[in-house]
Design a protein around this motif. Sequence first.
Motif, PDB file in Angstrom:
ATOM      1  N   LYS A   1     -12.693  24.248  71.021  1.00  0.00           N
ATOM      2  CA  LYS A   1     -13.041  23.903  69.648  1.00  0.00           C
ATOM      3  C   LYS A   1     -13.769  22.571  69.575  1.00  0.00           C
ATOM      4  O   LYS A   1     -14.473  22.296  68.620  1.00  0.00           O
ATOM      5  CB  LYS A   1     -11.801  23.901  68.763  1.00  0.00           C
TER       6      LYS A   1
ATOM      7  N   GLU B   1      -6.671  31.487  65.334  1.00  0.00           N
ATOM      8  CA  GLU B   1      -6.900  31.406  63.881  1.00  0.00           C
ATOM      9  C   GLU B   1      -8.313  31.885  63.539  1.00  0.00           C
ATOM     10  O   GLU B   1      -8.519  32.633  62.588  1.00  0.00           O
ATOM     11  CB  GLU B   1      -6.730  29.960  63.381  1.00  0.00           C
TER      12      GLU B   1
ATOM     13  N   ASN C   1      -4.782  19.287  66.151  1.00  0.00           N
ATOM     14  CA  ASN C   1      -5.310  20.610  66.505  1.00  0.00           C
ATOM     15  C   ASN C   1      -5.725  21.367  65.244  1.00  0.00           C
ATOM     16  O   ASN C   1      -6.797  21.967  65.197  1.00  0.00           O
ATOM     17  CB  ASN C   1      -4.270  21.407  67.304  1.00  0.00           C
TER      18      ASN C   1
HETATM   19 MG    MG Z   1      -5.552  27.809  67.428  1.00  0.00          MG
END
Ligand code: MG
Length: 374
Positions: A115, A142, A207
């Motif tokens: 990410k 997610e 996070n």
């Molecule tokens: Mg995640």
Amino acid sequence: LGSTGSIGVNALAVISRFPDRFRVVGLTANNNIEVLTKQVRRFRPVAVAVSHRGSEDLRREVRTRGIQFFDVSEICSLIEHCRPDIVILAISGSSALEPFLVSVQRGIRVAPANKEALVMAGEIIMREARTNGATVIPIDSEQSAIFQCLEGRNREALQRIILTASGGPLYRVPRSGFRNLRVSQILRHPRWKMGKKITVDSATLMNKGLEVIEAKMLFGVPMDRIDVIVHPQAVIHSMVELRDGSILAQLGVTDMRLPIQYALTYPERCDSGLAAMDLLKCRQLTFDRPDLVRFPALSLAFDCARRGGTLPCVMNAANEVAVNSFLEGRLNFLQIYAIVEKVVSKHKNVPRPGLSQIWAADAWAREESRSYLK
Ligand code: MG
Ligand code: NDP
């Protein structure tokens, strides 16, 4: 890329289930020669990349097998050499940015678990992907959930993204107990077994902050339409609210092989061999508001995301330095946020940065963070 890590190993487990469908052409690691060597023997790729230091035996072995060797600093050359159909981006941290960009510029499908690259330069990456016809199918659970909920739907229909957060290992720990937390306590996450950096980020909720920015970049949604909700059971991996008020959710076992497989077989659905989810065992799904007093990193990330420019990149770089220092025992847990906040507040934001401005901001933030460490 990052085949020796938590996501990398899971990705190879998924690939092993489909020998007729996938072939591994490249494998990369940083230092873990031992695991990489085993993977090379098993998957016989076209090329490998790993740090030059200490890899003499592996280099000799791959040469006799006709496999091309690259240093870990040459991952982009490995991509050019292998010409893969799909790149699984499972490197942690900012080192994933260049391989991500090179891949989308070559029109290659990218499945990012990473990410940090999207936080640093998401607008540039997604623009390059659109220009070059590259698909980006997220692995982060997610984002995979949101991607699945939006699949085949007109974007006009999307009202709001609702990211779920498990609450992390400190969900029930009072802030007075934070200062003396040991690294080993933080590395025990209640729901997921992951690499060290992301596990610390789960404890600070950074996070989730990084994921808010990741979602903004991946789905092109303004910040006032992204919410975070704590859902300790981690059964719902995220949700989308549509214009008419309907909410769609993706549920599944907490096993990264599921989103990894989806990113690889998309748009097809294949048997995963994973145990089906037993809803009767879950019994209850609960929801809670995130505690921004105990976890200020989440509001800092929202703020950086709203202001945009080089701020998300600076926040990410300061966080990488601070988390590493915490893992090395040089900072206590509360000092992670303290450093990130100081560096972010000192930064002179550059709106609509190009790549060179992003790298300059990254370098500045790392230097600045290190000066606080001293
Ligand atoms: Mg995640
Ligand atoms: P790990 O630390 O377990 O693995 C990282 C991998 O990247 C290893 O193969 C490591 O090699 C390699 N690597 C580390 N530093 C470098 C570098 N500077 N250059 C090249 N390669 C490097 O991390 P995870 O697998 O947990 O996470 C990977 C990414 O996926 C992160 O961005 C994380 O946020 C994201 N993610 C992870 C999830 C999870 O369940 N683990 C869930 C969702 C997202 P070596 O082994 O040699 O050190």
